[in-house]
Each structure stands twice: as structure tokens, then as C-alpha cells.
Motif scaffolding. Structure first.
Motif, short mmCIF file in Angstrom:
data_model
loop_
_atom_site.label_atom_id
_atom_site.label_comp_id
_atom_site.label_asym_id
_atom_site.label_seq_id
_atom_site.Cartn_x
_atom_site.Cartn_y
_atom_site.Cartn_z
N PHE A 5 8.97 19.89 -2.43
CA PHE A 5 9.79 18.69 -2.70
C PHE A 5 8.94 17.45 -2.46
O PHE A 5 9.10 16.75 -1.45
CB PHE A 5 11.02 18.66 -1.78
N PRO A 6 7.99 17.17 -3.36
CA PRO A 6 7.06 16.05 -3.11
C PRO A 6 7.75 14.68 -3.10
O PRO A 6 7.45 13.85 -2.25
CB PRO A 6 6.06 16.17 -4.27
N GLU A 7 8.69 14.43 -4.03
CA GLU A 7 9.33 13.11 -4.09
C GLU A 7 10.22 12.89 -2.87
O GLU A 7 10.20 11.81 -2.26
CB GLU A 7 10.15 13.00 -5.38
N LEU A 8 10.99 13.90 -2.51
CA LEU A 8 11.87 13.76 -1.35
C LEU A 8 11.07 13.55 -0.07
O LEU A 8 11.42 12.70 0.77
CB LEU A 8 12.75 15.00 -1.23
N MET A 9 9.98 14.30 0.11
CA MET A 9 9.16 14.13 1.30
C MET A 9 8.43 12.79 1.29
O MET A 9 8.17 12.20 2.34
CB MET A 9 8.15 15.28 1.40
N GLY A 10 8.10 12.30 0.07
CA GLY A 10 7.48 10.97 -0.01
C GLY A 10 8.44 9.89 0.45
O GLY A 10 8.07 8.97 1.18
N VAL A 11 9.69 9.99 0.00
CA VAL A 11 10.71 9.03 0.44
C VAL A 11 10.91 9.11 1.96
O VAL A 11 11.02 8.10 2.65
CB VAL A 11 12.03 9.28 -0.32
N PHE B 125 0.82 -1.21 0.00
CA PHE B 125 0.00 0.00 0.00
C PHE B 125 0.87 1.27 0.00
O PHE B 125 0.57 2.24 -0.71
CB PHE B 125 -0.91 -0.01 1.22
N LEU B 126 1.95 1.24 0.78
CA LEU B 126 2.81 2.41 0.83
C LEU B 126 3.53 2.64 -0.49
O LEU B 126 3.78 3.78 -0.89
CB LEU B 126 3.83 2.27 1.96
N ASN B 127 3.88 1.55 -1.17
CA ASN B 127 4.57 1.70 -2.46
C ASN B 127 3.67 2.26 -3.55
O ASN B 127 4.15 2.85 -4.52
CB ASN B 127 5.13 0.35 -2.90
N THR B 128 2.36 2.05 -3.38
CA THR B 128 1.44 2.57 -4.40
C THR B 128 1.11 4.04 -4.20
O THR B 128 0.50 4.65 -5.08
CB THR B 128 0.14 1.75 -4.37
N LEU B 129 1.46 4.63 -3.01
CA LEU B 129 1.15 6.03 -2.77
C LEU B 129 2.04 6.94 -3.60
O LEU B 129 3.24 6.70 -3.73
CB LEU B 129 1.33 6.37 -1.28
N THR B 130 1.44 7.99 -4.15
CA THR B 130 2.16 8.96 -4.97
C THR B 130 2.49 10.20 -4.15
O THR B 130 1.90 10.43 -3.09
CB THR B 130 1.31 9.35 -6.18
N PRO B 131 3.41 11.03 -4.62
CA PRO B 131 3.71 12.29 -3.90
C PRO B 131 2.50 13.21 -3.75
O PRO B 131 2.42 13.99 -2.80
CB PRO B 131 4.79 12.93 -4.75
N LYS B 132 1.54 13.13 -4.67
CA LYS B 132 0.36 13.97 -4.54
C LYS B 132 -0.43 13.64 -3.28
O LYS B 132 -1.06 14.51 -2.67
CB LYS B 132 -0.53 13.80 -5.77
N PHE B 133 -0.41 12.35 -2.89
CA PHE B 133 -1.12 11.96 -1.68
C PHE B 133 -0.52 12.65 -0.45
O PHE B 133 -1.24 13.14 0.41
CB PHE B 133 -1.06 10.45 -1.52
N TYR B 134 0.81 12.68 -0.40
CA TYR B 134 1.45 13.31 0.75
C TYR B 134 1.22 14.82 0.77
O TYR B 134 1.07 15.44 1.83
CB TYR B 134 2.95 13.00 0.75
N VAL B 135 1.18 15.45 -0.41
CA VAL B 135 0.87 16.88 -0.48
C VAL B 135 -0.54 17.15 0.03
O VAL B 135 -0.79 18.07 0.84
CB VAL B 135 1.05 17.41 -1.92
N ALA B 136 -1.49 16.33 -0.42
CA ALA B 136 -2.87 16.50 0.02
C ALA B 136 -3.01 16.22 1.51
O ALA B 136 -3.75 16.92 2.22
CB ALA B 136 -3.79 15.59 -0.79
N LEU B 137 -2.29 15.19 2.00
CA LEU B 137 -2.40 14.84 3.42
C LEU B 137 -1.88 15.96 4.31
O LEU B 137 -2.54 16.38 5.28
CB LEU B 137 -1.62 13.55 3.69
N THR B 138 -0.69 16.47 4.02
CA THR B 138 -0.13 17.54 4.86
C THR B 138 -0.91 18.83 4.72
O THR B 138 -1.09 19.57 5.69
CB THR B 138 1.34 17.78 4.49
N GLY B 139 -1.40 19.13 3.51
CA GLY B 139 -2.20 20.33 3.34
C GLY B 139 -3.50 20.27 4.12
O GLY B 139 -3.92 21.25 4.75
N THR B 140 -4.16 19.11 4.09
CA THR B 140 -5.40 18.94 4.84
C THR B 140 -5.15 19.03 6.35
O THR B 140 -5.92 19.66 7.09
CB THR B 140 -6.04 17.59 4.51
#
Length: 542
Positions: free
Chosen positions: A493-499, A11-26
């Protein structure tokens, strides 16, 4: 467990950087909304909403006791009392214990080079002089006409010169016809009384010592008493004579009061007390001069506490305006009964006695009326010369009170210690915000601005103690700032924060898995190994 871990990793591998942007923004948006609501609730009700819900609903479930009911009833009574009192905010009063300009204020300027009085304060004094010492009939007496202009002068030397000029005009020639000699007339020379207000100005501003000021006030008393008696006989002959009599009354009361203050400054305290009592008996209706505050200070110097209590019983009435002198003197008398034996440690163990409770309540009442006084009495702030006008419940009134009454508090053993232990508890009892009150009408918000006009620029004006922000507001602010920073970094930095997020989650999951494995291995070892029973102590064997 391993299947759950594999599905979680998938499940974690399928998450994209957009998910983390939306999560932190929310998260940042939600925490910001909570912070705004908490701040609005604190500004309106003076407490945190989360804290209030925790105390009101969770604390009773955990066995706590809510003590707010009694406080709320007391505050409601205080609010009802405050509604009955209509007091104009930021009304400036003449300082009953104001110093002498020439003998005290000017000497301070000569020594330090600082001006203790502001232009606003001196302008108010000029208005008072014009109100009390002038009337519409001044043009009939040349000396009074000169003094009417002198009170409007801004230059001190010009005022002093005008006062000397008014004193020189003491003769008038009036032609009187003599019936025995019809063909001739003679000139009768009449001596006019000296100008009392000119002596007042010279005593206030030209005299460099209290003794010189007293001599000038005695001359003013002789002139003012004659004018008062003449105008008293003519006061009912018209509005003009009535105004003149009112002016002469104000002049006479002012002179006698300042003479009593001179006697107090020169150490003749008993004489000063007698003069003040006589003045209050002779003019009982002139309560606007607050002569009783001078009397209270002189009686405290004599340590005549029974007489002080008698004066307080007369003037500490709900219908009369309060002052710091009234409230803090009442607190001092009640503290005097218990302060010599008061100990915070003993009081915390056995509780407060009835007399100690009365003293603490009196201190709380005084502090609520003027919260700036304790810092000066406890010498946490340095004193300056008091201004000529004060703002009740403000820093200017606190300075004027502490300047003269600090010695009286020091004279009572343990009084300052009792004040130090109890005064800060007042602010936990007063409802917040300042629009609410407990024992008095609400604290005026404009006092700080008025005090800055009355007090010199080199003095740091004391302000009303603000309540500290609750923990939940600070916590919500920190959480909002942290999530907002995460949202900004994730957006940039979506990719770096995703990693980084995946690494943190993997580390958390591996730590949980390691703990689970350790627990399972330990349970298997306990089942496989047959451990001998623990030996019992000889005591239990017997």
C-alpha cells in the motif's frame, strides 16, 4: 523558522510512494544484516558485538572499570588445564550406588506401574555382567556355562530359572583307580562348590527385600571365596588360568561390595564402613569400581567429616577422573565451616571472608562440573530412582548423587541456603560457548542425548543452562521485524503508507514548532515584564 518549515513541506510533497518503499526496504535490509552479524558474533564469542564495543570503549571514557582482565586470565588458565586432560565424551559409567533390581526397582514398578530402568540401561548392565562374570574357560564348569547363557537372557524369569539350574549342578563323579584292587574301580563323589554368580543373580533380581539379598550374597561369598583361592594358586600356569583368576577376582569384589551396601541399607553403617575399607585395602588396584564413593556416603551418614576429608585428599586428585560425589562433597565440607552463620545481607555489606570465599569457590567448582545437581538438592526438581549407569556431568549422575546425598546436605545447617545464594553465579564466570571451560574440560554437548537413553521417559531431562540472549540482539531482532513489516506494508500500500508517513512527519514538525513558539513567547514575556525581586529569608538578612 517559517522558511525552513515551508521548504520542508515542499520537500515532503515532492516525495513519491516509491521513495518510501525504497526507504523502508533499505532500513529492513540494514537491520537484518546487523541482526545476522550480531547472532553470528554471539554464537562464536558468547556476547553481543555492540555490547562489547560499548563496554570496552565507551565505559572507560565514562569512568568505568573493566574487570574482564582477571576473568580472562583465569579462563586462559582453565583452558590450558583443560587441554592437558584428554577425556572421552559421553563415556557411560557403572553407578557406584546402584539399587537392587528385585528389592528396590521391581518394588517401585509393583507400586507405581512405571519402569524405572530403560532398555538401554539394562542392556549396558548385561554387557557389564558378561565382562566381569564370564571368561573363556566357563565351558569347563557346567554351572558357569549355564550362567554364561543366563547373563545374555533378556527375560528376567529366564535368567532366574537358569540361576536355579546352575545351583543344582553340584555333583560330579570321577573314576579313581585304586592300586590295591587292580581288577576293580570305585566311584568317588566330589561336591563342587556352589556357583557364586548364580547366587549374585538371585540376590539382585529374585530377592524382594534387602535382608533376603544379604543372605544370598553371604552364600555367594562362601562360594566365590573358594573359587578365588583356587584360581589364585593357578593364575601363573597360563593365560586361561589368568583369565579365570581375573573373573573370580571381579566376582569376589562385587560380592563384598554389595554385602557392604546391604549393611548400609539395613542401618549397620559402621559395619559397612569397615567392610569397604577392608575391600579397598585388599584390592587397591580396582579403582574402576569407585568403592570410595560408597565409603564417602557412609562416612557422611556417620558425620565423620574428618574421615571424609581424608578420603577426599586421596581421591580428589588432578590425575584422577572427577565425579559429582567428589566435587559436591568437597563443597559440602567447606560450606559446613561457614554455612551456619552465613547471611547474604551481611555478606553484601561487609564482603566475603576467606572461609566464605573458599566455600563459594568450591560450590562454583562443583556446579561447573555438574550443573544439574543444585536443582535436585534445592528440590526445584523432583527426584526419581537413579539408573544403573550414569553419565558424568549429566542429569543421570545428578539424580544418582542427590538421591543419596540430599539428606547429608540437609543435616548441615545453612548449607542449602549457601548453595541457593551462590550456585547461579557459576554461569556468569564460565566462558561461552560450551566449547570453553573455566576449571574443567569443556562440557560435553552430547550429554543430553545420552541422558535421554539412560533415564525413563516420564522424567524431564535436565539440560545445560543456556545463556540468555543479550539486549542488543533482542533489540536488533525487534527493529528488523518492525522495519520488515513496514517495508511489506509500504510495498503493498504505497500511497496509503506515504500519506501516513507525511502525517507523522507533519505532526512531529508541528510539535517541534509549537515548542519553539512557546519558548520564544516566554522569553519575550520575561524581557517585557519587570518582575519584583524575590524576597530573601530572614536568616540571610541577618
Amino acid at each position: 523558522m517559517f522558511g525552513t518549515e515551508s521548504s520542508l513541506s515542499m520537500f515532503l510533497n515532492t516525495l513519491t510512494p516509491k521513495f518510501y518503499v525504497a526507504l523502508t526496504g533499505t532500513s529492513s535490509l540494514i537491520s537484518g544484516l546487523i541482526l545476522i552479524f550480531e547472532w553470528w558474533y554471539f554464537r562464536k564469542y558468547g556476547t553481543s558485538f555492540i555490547e562489547q564495543v560499548s563496554v570496552s570503549h565507551l565505559r572507560p571514557l565514562l569512568g568505568g572499570v573493566d574487570n574482564n582482565s582477571s576473568n580472562n586470565s583465569n579462563s586462559s588458565n582453565g583452558d590450558s588445564d583443560s587441554n592437558r586432560q584428554s577425556v572421552s565424551e559421553c563415556k557411560v559409567w557403572r553407578n557406584p550406588l546402584n539399587l537392587f533390581r528385585g528389592a528396590e526397582y521391581n518394588r517401585y514398578t509393583w507400586v507405581t506401574g512405571r519402569e524405572p530402568l530403560t532398555y538401554y540401561d539394562m542392556n549396558l548392565s548385561a554387557q557389564d555382567h558378561q565382562t566381569f562374570f564370564t571368561c573363556d574357560s566357563d565351558h569347563l564348569r557346567p554351572a558357569d556355562a549355564i550362567m554364561q547363557k543366563a547373563w545374555r537372557e533378556r527375560n528376567p524369569q529366564a535368567r532366574i530359572s537358569a540361576a536355579h539350574e546352575a545351583l543344582e549342578i553340584n555333583e560330579i563323579r570321577s573314576r579313581v583307580e585304586v592300586p590295591l584292587i587292580a581288577s576293580s574301580t570305585i566311584w568317588e563323589i566330589k561336591l563342587l562348590p556352589k556357583c557364586a554368580t548364580a547366587y549374585i543373580l538371585l540376590a539382585e533380581e529374585e530377592a524382594t527385600t534387602i535382608a533376603e539379598a544379604e543372605k544370598l550374597f553371604k552364600q555367594a561369598l562362601k562360594a566365590g571365596d573358594g573359587c578365588y583361592r583356587r584360581s589364585q594358586q593357578l593364575q601363573h600356569h597360563g593365560s586361561q588360568y589368568e583369565a579365570q583368576h581375573r573373573r573370580d577376582t571381579n566376582v569376589l569384589v562385587y560380592i563384598k561390595r554389595r554385602l557392604a551396601m546391604c549393611a548400609r541399607r539395613l542401618g549397620r553403617t559402621r559395619e559397612a564402613v569397615k567392610m569397604m575399607r577392608d575391600l579397598m585395602k585388599e584390592f587397591p588396584l580396582l579403582s574402576m569400581f569407585n568403592i570410595h564413593e560408597n565409603l564417602l556416603e557412609a562416612l557422611l551418614e556417620l558425620q565423620a567429616y574428618a574421615d571424609v576429608q581424608a578420603v577426599l585428599a586421596k581421591y580428589d586428585d588432578i590425575s584422577l577422573p572427577k565425579s559429582a560425589t567428589i566435587c559436591y562433597t568437597a563443597a559440602l565440607l567447606k560450606a559446613r565451616a561457614v554455612s551456619d552463620k552465613f547471611s547474604p545481607e551481611a555478606a553484601s555489606r561487609r564482603g566475603l571472608s576467606t572461609a566464605e570465599m573458599n566455600a563459594v569457590e568450591a560450590i562454583h567448582r562443583a556446579v561447573e562440573f555438574n550443573p544439574h545437581v543444585p536443582k535436585y538438592l534445592l528440590e526445584m526438581k523432583s527426584l526419581i530412582l537413579p539408573p544403573e549407569h550414569i553419565l558424568k556431568r549429566g542429569d543421570s549422575e545428578a539424580i544418582a548423587y542427590a538421591f543419596f546425598h540430599l539428606a547429608h546436605w540437609k543435616r548441615v545447617e545453612g548449607a542449602l541456603n549457601l548453595l541457593h545464594c551462590t550456585w547461579e553465579g557459576t554461569f556468569r564466570m564460565i566462558p561461552y560457548p560450551l566449547e570453553k571451560g573455566h576449571l574443567f574440560y569443556p562440557y560435553p554437548i552430547c550429554t543430553e542425548t545420552a541422558d535421554r537413553e539412560l533415564l525413563p521417559s516420564f522424567h524431564e531431562v535436565s539440560v545445560y543452562p543456556k545463556k540468555e540472549l543479550p539486549f542488543f540482539i533482542l533489540f536488533t531482532a525487534g527493529l528488523c521485524s518492525f522495519t520488515a513489516m513496514l517495508a511489506l506494508l509500504t510495498h503493498q500500500f504505497p500511497e496509503l503508507m506515504g500519506v501516513f508517513a507525511k502525517a507523522m512527519i507533519d505532526m512531529f514538525c508541528s510539535a517541534e514548532l509549537r515548542d519553539w513558539n512557546c519558548q520564544s513567547i516566554f522569553m519575550h514575556l520575561e524581557d517585557d515584564l519587570e518582575l519584583p525581586p524575590a524576597p530573601q529569608s530572614p536568616h540571610f538578612q541577618n
